[in-house]
Design a protein around this motif. Structure first.
Motif, PDB file in Angstrom:
ATOM      1  N   LEU A   1      35.509  30.186  34.496  1.00 34.33           N
ATOM      2  CA  LEU A   1      34.331  29.436  34.924  1.00 34.33           C
ATOM      3  C   LEU A   1      33.580  30.168  36.025  1.00 34.33           C
ATOM      4  CD1 LEU A   1      35.858  25.841  34.919  1.00 34.33           C
ATOM      5  CD2 LEU A   1      34.022  26.660  33.424  1.00 34.33           C
ATOM      6  N   LYS A   2      34.335  30.756  36.956  1.00 36.38           N
ATOM      7  CA  LYS A   2      33.699  31.500  38.052  1.00 36.38           C
ATOM      8  C   LYS A   2      32.961  32.716  37.517  1.00 36.38           C
ATOM      9  CE  LYS A   2      34.769  33.329  42.656  1.00 36.38           C
ATOM     10  NZ  LYS A   2      35.851  33.581  43.636  1.00 36.38           N
ATOM     11  N   ARG A   3      33.594  33.452  36.597  1.00 33.14           N
ATOM     12  CA  ARG A   3      32.932  34.597  35.980  1.00 33.14           C
ATOM     13  C   ARG A   3      31.690  34.164  35.233  1.00 33.14           C
ATOM     14  NH1 ARG A   3      38.173  36.060  34.177  1.00 33.14           N
ATOM     15  NH2 ARG A   3      37.699  35.443  32.045  1.00 33.14           N
ATOM     16  N   PHE A   4      31.797  33.053  34.558  1.00 29.68           N
ATOM     17  CA  PHE A   4      30.697  32.608  33.719  1.00 29.68           C
ATOM     18  C   PHE A   4      29.481  32.204  34.554  1.00 29.68           C
ATOM     19  CE2 PHE A   4      28.557  30.205  30.345  1.00 29.68           C
ATOM     20  CZ  PHE A   4      28.739  31.084  29.294  1.00 29.68           C
ATOM     21  N   ASN A   5      29.725  31.673  35.728  1.00 30.59           N
ATOM     22  CA  ASN A   5      28.606  31.339  36.618  1.00 30.59           C
ATOM     23  C   ASN A   5      27.808  32.592  36.968  1.00 30.59           C
ATOM     24  OD1 ASN A   5      29.119  28.591  36.691  1.00 30.59           O
ATOM     25  ND2 ASN A   5      30.460  28.730  38.481  1.00 30.59           N
ATOM     26  N   LEU A   6      28.500  33.694  37.229  1.00 27.09           N
ATOM     27  CA  LEU A   6      27.806  34.958  37.496  1.00 27.09           C
ATOM     28  C   LEU A   6      27.059  35.415  36.252  1.00 27.09           C
ATOM     29  CD1 LEU A   6      27.156  37.453  39.201  1.00 27.09           C
ATOM     30  CD2 LEU A   6      29.335  38.426  38.454  1.00 27.09           C
ATOM     31  N   PHE A   7      27.685  35.288  35.103  1.00 28.45           N
ATOM     32  CA  PHE A   7      27.050  35.668  33.849  1.00 28.45           C
ATOM     33  C   PHE A   7      25.745  34.895  33.642  1.00 28.45           C
ATOM     34  CE2 PHE A   7      26.510  34.779  29.270  1.00 28.45           C
ATOM     35  CZ  PHE A   7      26.283  36.068  28.817  1.00 28.45           C
TER      36      PHE A   7
ATOM     37  N   THR B   1      38.513  42.488  31.902  1.00 29.96           N
ATOM     38  CA  THR B   1      39.853  42.914  31.512  1.00 29.96           C
ATOM     39  C   THR B   1      40.822  42.698  32.670  1.00 29.96           C
ATOM     40  OG1 THR B   1      41.095  44.726  30.449  1.00 29.96           O
ATOM     41  CG2 THR B   1      39.629  45.327  32.272  1.00 29.96           C
ATOM     42  N   PRO B   2      42.097  42.438  32.397  1.00 28.60           N
ATOM     43  CA  PRO B   2      43.092  42.302  33.475  1.00 28.60           C
ATOM     44  C   PRO B   2      43.293  43.609  34.225  1.00 28.60           C
ATOM     45  CG  PRO B   2      43.905  41.367  31.412  1.00 28.60           C
ATOM     46  CD  PRO B   2      42.664  42.134  31.073  1.00 28.60           C
ATOM     47  N   ASN B   3      43.720  43.501  35.458  1.00 32.60           N
ATOM     48  CA  ASN B   3      43.989  44.659  36.301  1.00 32.60           C
ATOM     49  C   ASN B   3      45.418  45.165  36.071  1.00 32.60           C
ATOM     50  OD1 ASN B   3      44.163  46.568  38.366  1.00 32.60           O
ATOM     51  ND2 ASN B   3      44.461  45.034  39.971  1.00 32.60           N
ATOM     52  N   TYR B   4      45.541  46.433  35.757  1.00 25.99           N
ATOM     53  CA  TYR B   4      46.853  47.038  35.515  1.00 25.99           C
ATOM     54  C   TYR B   4      47.806  46.813  36.683  1.00 25.99           C
ATOM     55  CZ  TYR B   4      50.393  50.677  34.924  1.00 25.99           C
ATOM     56  OH  TYR B   4      51.587  51.340  34.818  1.00 25.99           O
ATOM     57  N   PHE B   5      47.298  46.834  37.896  1.00 22.43           N
ATOM     58  CA  PHE B   5      48.167  46.784  39.071  1.00 22.43           C
ATOM     59  C   PHE B   5      48.511  45.363  39.532  1.00 22.43           C
ATOM     60  CE2 PHE B   5      46.319  51.079  39.498  1.00 22.43           C
ATOM     61  CZ  PHE B   5      47.506  51.805  39.488  1.00 22.43           C
TER      62      PHE B   5
ATOM     63  N   PHE C   1      35.271  41.332  41.119  1.00 22.18           N
ATOM     64  CA  PHE C   1      36.723  41.236  41.263  1.00 22.18           C
ATOM     65  C   PHE C   1      37.173  39.775  41.242  1.00 22.18           C
ATOM     66  CE2 PHE C   1      37.836  45.545  42.065  1.00 22.18           C
ATOM     67  CZ  PHE C   1      36.771  46.118  42.741  1.00 22.18           C
ATOM     68  N   GLU C   2      38.322  39.548  40.626  1.00 25.33           N
ATOM     69  CA  GLU C   2      38.975  38.241  40.642  1.00 25.33           C
ATOM     70  C   GLU C   2      40.312  38.383  41.348  1.00 25.33           C
ATOM     71  OE1 GLU C   2      37.518  36.379  36.454  1.00 25.33           O
ATOM     72  OE2 GLU C   2      39.092  37.893  36.403  1.00 25.33           O
ATOM     73  N   ARG C   3      40.544  37.518  42.308  1.00 20.37           N
ATOM     74  CA  ARG C   3      41.762  37.625  43.112  1.00 20.37           C
ATOM     75  C   ARG C   3      42.663  36.410  42.925  1.00 20.37           C
ATOM     76  NH1 ARG C   3      41.604  41.798  46.697  1.00 20.37           N
ATOM     77  NH2 ARG C   3      39.567  42.791  46.958  1.00 20.37           N
ATOM     78  N   ALA C   4      43.949  36.680  42.917  1.00 18.55           N
ATOM     79  CA  ALA C   4      44.964  35.624  42.901  1.00 18.55           C
ATOM     80  C   ALA C   4      46.110  36.096  43.773  1.00 18.55           C
ATOM     81  CB  ALA C   4      45.452  35.369  41.475  1.00 18.55           C
ATOM     82  N   MET C   5      46.616  35.218  44.593  1.00 17.95           N
ATOM     83  CA  MET C   5      47.716  35.547  45.505  1.00 17.95           C
ATOM     84  C   MET C   5      47.373  36.753  46.380  1.00 17.95           C
ATOM     85  SD  MET C   5      50.996  34.877  42.956  1.00 17.95           S
ATOM     86  CE  MET C   5      50.417  36.061  41.737  1.00 17.95           C
ATOM     87  N   GLY C   6      46.106  36.881  46.726  1.00 11.51           N
ATOM     88  CA  GLY C   6      45.658  37.956  47.602  1.00 11.51           C
ATOM     89  C   GLY C   6      45.512  39.304  46.928  1.00 11.51           C
ATOM     90  N   MET C   7      45.684  39.355  45.597  1.00 11.17           N
ATOM     91  CA  MET C   7      45.584  40.612  44.858  1.00 11.17           C
ATOM     92  C   MET C   7      44.525  40.499  43.774  1.00 11.17           C
ATOM     93  SD  MET C   7      49.668  41.411  44.458  1.00 11.17           S
ATOM     94  CE  MET C   7      50.054  39.691  44.126  1.00 11.17           C
ATOM     95  N   VAL C   8      44.035  41.644  43.320  1.00 12.55           N
ATOM     96  CA  VAL C   8      43.041  41.655  42.249  1.00 12.55           C
ATOM     97  C   VAL C   8      43.733  41.391  40.918  1.00 12.55           C
ATOM     98  CG1 VAL C   8      41.339  43.026  40.998  1.00 12.55           C
ATOM     99  CG2 VAL C   8      41.499  43.201  43.484  1.00 12.55           C
ATOM    100  N   LYS C   9      43.415  40.258  40.336  1.00  8.97           N
ATOM    101  CA  LYS C   9      44.013  39.837  39.065  1.00  8.97           C
ATOM    102  C   LYS C   9      43.324  40.508  37.878  1.00  8.97           C
ATOM    103  CE  LYS C   9      44.455  35.608  36.289  1.00  8.97           C
ATOM    104  NZ  LYS C   9      43.422  35.937  35.279  1.00  8.97           N
ATOM    105  N   SER C  10      42.006  40.584  37.939  1.00  9.64           N
ATOM    106  CA  SER C  10      41.246  41.225  36.871  1.00  9.64           C
ATOM    107  C   SER C  10      39.887  41.616  37.408  1.00  9.64           C
ATOM    108  CB  SER C  10      41.096  40.291  35.668  1.00  9.64           C
ATOM    109  OG  SER C  10      40.243  39.209  35.987  1.00  9.64           O
TER     110      SER C  10
END
Length: 240
Positions: free
Chosen positions: A20-26, A133-137, A204-213
Motif C-alpha cells: 500500500l505504501k509503495r502504491f501511494n508513491l506509484f 524486488t526483495p533485498n538480498y541482504f 526503500f522499504e524498511r522492516a526491523m530497521g533494515m531494508v526489506k526491499s
C-alpha cells in the motif's frame, strides 16, 4: 505467528502494508506524469486481484495488460490477460506502454542474464517503469520465510524444500523439482538493480530497521520534488 506478518496472503501483513505504501508513491507519480490521457500499463507477472486490493481496478482512462506464463480470465473491462515471457517482450513495440509495472517478479528468473534481459525489455517497451524486488541482504528470505535461507549452501536449501512446508512453498519430495524451485529464485542487491536500471530512482522499504526491499522507478515527466526526495533517501542509505 511472527512469520504470518510477512505473508502477503494475510491482509494485515507487513507485505500488504508495504504494498500500500509503495502504491501511494506509484499513484503520485502516475498523476503527475499522465494528466488527462488514457494510461496504458503493462504489469509483468501481475494479477487482477492485486489491483483490486489497491482499489485501482476500475479507475477510468487506465488499461492494464497482465503478462504471465499463462492467461487468466478477467472480470474488469479495463484488464487484458496475455501469455508472454518477461525476458522477451518482442510482441510489443518500443515505448508502447506508458508504464511497465512489476512486483516481486524479477528475482524469479533463475539467472542474472535473464534478469538483465527483463530489465532491458522493461526499459525498451515502457516510457516509465516501476519495478519492485526483495533485498538480498534482508535476513528473512521472503519466499520460504526462513531466516538466512538464501545464505545456506544449495544442497541444504534443496533438503529443506524437500522436507518442510516453508513460507509460500509446500514441500517437494522429488529432489530435481525441489532443486528447480530453489534455482528459480535469485535475489538481487541494490548494486545489481542499479546496474539493471541505471536511470532509476530508488524507494526503500524498511522492516526491523533494515531494508526489506526496494523499488526502482523511472517517471521522466513526474515532478522533480518526488525524485529529489527519493534521491535523498538513497544518499542516506547508500551503504545498503
Amino acid at each position: 505467528m511472527v512469520l504470518k506478518f510477512f505473508n502477503p496472503a494475510y491482509q494485515r501483513s507487513l507485505n500488504q502494508y508495504f504494498r500500500l505504501k509503495r502504491f501511494n508513491l506509484f499513484i503520485d507519480l502516475l498523476k503527475q506524469s499522465n494528466v488527462n490521457k488514457k494510461v496504458e500499463i503493462l504489469d509483468i507477472g501481475g494479477t487482477e486481484s492485486y489491483w483490486e486490493n489497491m482499489k485501482f481496478s476500475e479507475v477510468k482512462n487506465v488499461h492494464i495488460t497482465l503478462l504471465n506464463l499463462k492467461t487468466f480470465s478477467v472480470r474488469n473491462k479495463n484488464f487484458t490477460s496475455i501469455k508472454g515471457d518477461a525476458c522477451n517482450l518482442s510482441i510489443f513495440k518500443d515505448k508502447q506502454f506508458d508504464v511497465v509495472f512489476s512486483n516481486s517478479v524479477i528475482e524469479h528468473l533463475f539467472t542474472f542474464k535473464n534478469q538483465k534481459k527483463m530489465a532491458d525489455e522493461v526499459r525498451r517497451v515502457g516510457k516509465a517503469y516501476y519495478i519492485q524486488t526483495p533485498n538480498y541482504f534482508f535476513p528473512l528470505e521472503p519466499h520460504w520465510l526462513f531466516p538466512f535461507f538464501h545464505f545456506l549452501p544449495f544442497e541444504i536449501r534443496v533438503f529443506l524444500t524437500q522436507n518442510f512446508n516453508l513460507g509460500h512453498h509446500k514441500k517437494i519430495r522429488e529432489k530435481e523439482s525441489a532443486a528447480d524451485q530453489v534455482k528459480e529464485v535469485r535475489l538481487l542487491t541494490k548494486k545489481e538493480m542499479s546496474y539493471l536500471f541505471p536511470e532509476g530512482n530508488i524507494f526503500f522499504e524498511r522492516a526491523m530497521g533494515m531494508v526489506k526491499s526496494f523499488t526502482f522507478y523511472y517517471f521522466p515527466l513526474a515532478h522533480n520534488s518526488i525524485h529529489q526526495q527519493e534521491k535523498e533517501k538513497t544518499l542516506v542509505s547508500d551503504h545498503v
